[in-house]
Design a protein around this motif. Sequence first.
Motif, short mmCIF file in Angstrom:
data_model
loop_
_atom_site.label_atom_id
_atom_site.label_comp_id
_atom_site.label_asym_id
_atom_site.label_seq_id
_atom_site.Cartn_x
_atom_site.Cartn_y
_atom_site.Cartn_z
N ALA A 181 -4.07 -7.50 7.64
CA ALA A 181 -3.02 -6.71 8.28
C ALA A 181 -2.49 -7.43 9.52
O ALA A 181 -1.28 -7.46 9.74
CB ALA A 181 -3.57 -5.34 8.67
N GLN A 182 -3.40 -8.03 10.29
CA GLN A 182 -2.92 -8.73 11.49
C GLN A 182 -2.21 -10.02 11.12
O GLN A 182 -1.26 -10.41 11.79
CB GLN A 182 -4.07 -9.02 12.47
N LYS A 183 -2.66 -10.66 10.08
CA LYS A 183 -1.95 -11.87 9.63
C LYS A 183 -0.55 -11.50 9.20
O LYS A 183 0.39 -12.25 9.44
CB LYS A 183 -2.69 -12.49 8.45
N ALA A 184 -0.43 -10.34 8.55
CA ALA A 184 0.90 -9.90 8.11
C ALA A 184 1.81 -9.68 9.30
O ALA A 184 3.03 -9.71 9.18
CB ALA A 184 0.79 -8.62 7.29
N ARG A 185 1.21 -9.44 10.49
CA ARG A 185 2.03 -9.30 11.68
C ARG A 185 2.12 -10.63 12.44
O ARG A 185 2.46 -10.67 13.61
CB ARG A 185 1.45 -8.22 12.59
N GLY A 186 1.76 -11.69 11.76
CA GLY A 186 1.94 -13.02 12.35
C GLY A 186 0.81 -13.49 13.23
O GLY A 186 0.97 -14.46 13.96
N ALA A 187 -0.34 -12.80 13.20
CA ALA A 187 -1.47 -13.27 13.99
C ALA A 187 -1.86 -14.66 13.49
O ALA A 187 -1.91 -14.89 12.29
CB ALA A 187 -2.64 -12.31 13.86
#
Lengths: 271, 286
Positions: A181-187
């Motif tokens: 989920a955080q990767k999907a927000r560009g983390a």
Amino acid sequence: MLKDITIGQFFPGHSIIHRLDPRVKLILTIAFIVMLFMAGSFYGLAVGMAFVLLSFALSGIPFRMMLKSLRPIMPILIFTAVLNIFFIKTGDVWFHWRFITITQNGVVSAVFIIIRIVGLIVGSSLLTYTTSPIQLTDAIERLFAPIKPLRRPVHDLAMMMTIALRFIPTLIEETDKIMAAQKARGADMESGNLVKKARALVPIFVPLIVSSFKRAMELALAMECRCYHGGEGRTRMKQMKTSLRDYASLALTAVFIAGVVFADKLGPKVF
Amino acid sequence: MAVIKCENLTYVYGEGTPFRKVAVDNVSLEIDEGELVGVIGHTGSGKSTLIQHFNGLLKPTSGSVCIDGERLWDDKKRLRDIRFKVGLVFQYPEYQLFEETVYKDIAFGPKNMGLDEEEIDRRIMETIRMVGLDKSLLEKSPFELSGGQKRRVAIAGVMAMEPKVLILDEPASGLDPKGRDMILGQIREYHKEKKNTVMLVSHSMEDVAKNATKILVMNKSKVFCYDETAAVFHRASELEQMGLSTPQITRVFNRLRAAGIPVEDDVYTVDYGKKLLLKMLRDDRI
């Protein structure tokens, strides 16, 4: 990446090893560890290793899994080998250059210890591969039952262990989800220096801890709703019974231990 | 042009272990820009796995995914940019909240994009309007909010990246009917206003029927069909055989037809059904 963790992983199956009484399996694993440490020569060690390989073959666990269980201990193996090779200075000198001396004894003991560690890891991972965590903690609880009268909270500890083990996969799954989920927000978790990487963990750990607390509360509530009140007077759904194959495996292990002692008499001592 | 295109996409979980499972099986698909696609299918039909390929979170075991004509995984460094282009809202997205304030949490995505403060502020104001959050909540901790509010903060966090494609996995699950209608209505508004591509994963036929322009039906890791909403519900009996329900109103009309009343077979929203019945009553056909 988190899916690669094999420690404590359970592979369901119906092999003879899977069907052994978990208590017996636990005792046999301890006996096996003792067996490996009793072996003082390569002959004795060979008997011990034959025991692991035989057990592994009987369990039907793919051979690959055995190698996989060794991957995390590679650094330890290398470290031990280096220590032994470079710091044992007795015996015939095979190689000498300035302050580096490699002797026969060093190499022999390095090889010996590596085989022993490999055997230990493979043998004990066989226990977790073939025994579900629930069975395992149950077995521990029952093996330690005799010390209950000494006011040791055996049941509580076993229960805590069961819960902890039960939640390892859940937490791994949860971590994977939050990471995605955080990767999907560009983390960005891969690049940057150590400080940046550590900071990148905050968006993962905060939600993970929050949800773990929530889960713990919910579990406590659910346990209370089902009138959980500790181990007193609690009966069990699954009774453990020792059967012929358990006694047979105990006998077989005893034979192997005798084999180790006997083989040791034949070969030159390493330790 | 198709904004999402995948060819022979296959994904296998746990390859080489006893838990091996083909989650997505040879899927080829083209999704055009500006559609609102409803994705339906049983639990475990592979819909969640499929959508995680669209922003490069999962790497296909075989086959390929193209976003805007660009093949994913050719250059791993481009994946992060793809993720800003294809915004993915996971199921129960409120579990991803972590910042001290709602404002900071929504700003996480845009900040990762490297936008300046002013632009981030503009986007936050716009997205909270779109998801119907009050300004006064912005300085609160996300953990103090109610379930529905948390959900909307999490959705806003992805919307604020202004992705070209917005994918939502069960955005309304676990909410009460009112919260459900509200969130779905807001998503429909967002689609109308932005003219972006939106994918809505759901297992509620009603939700999908009300909102989607096209429907993708997944069954047993494969695409069962991808077509206009009307055309999909036209195959009601097949859907029911797969264990998927059709909208209640469609079932009502199917029963009416079975009872010998000559009604249309493409009814899947209550409004349309009502209009149809009233017209027939007026014309004395029933």
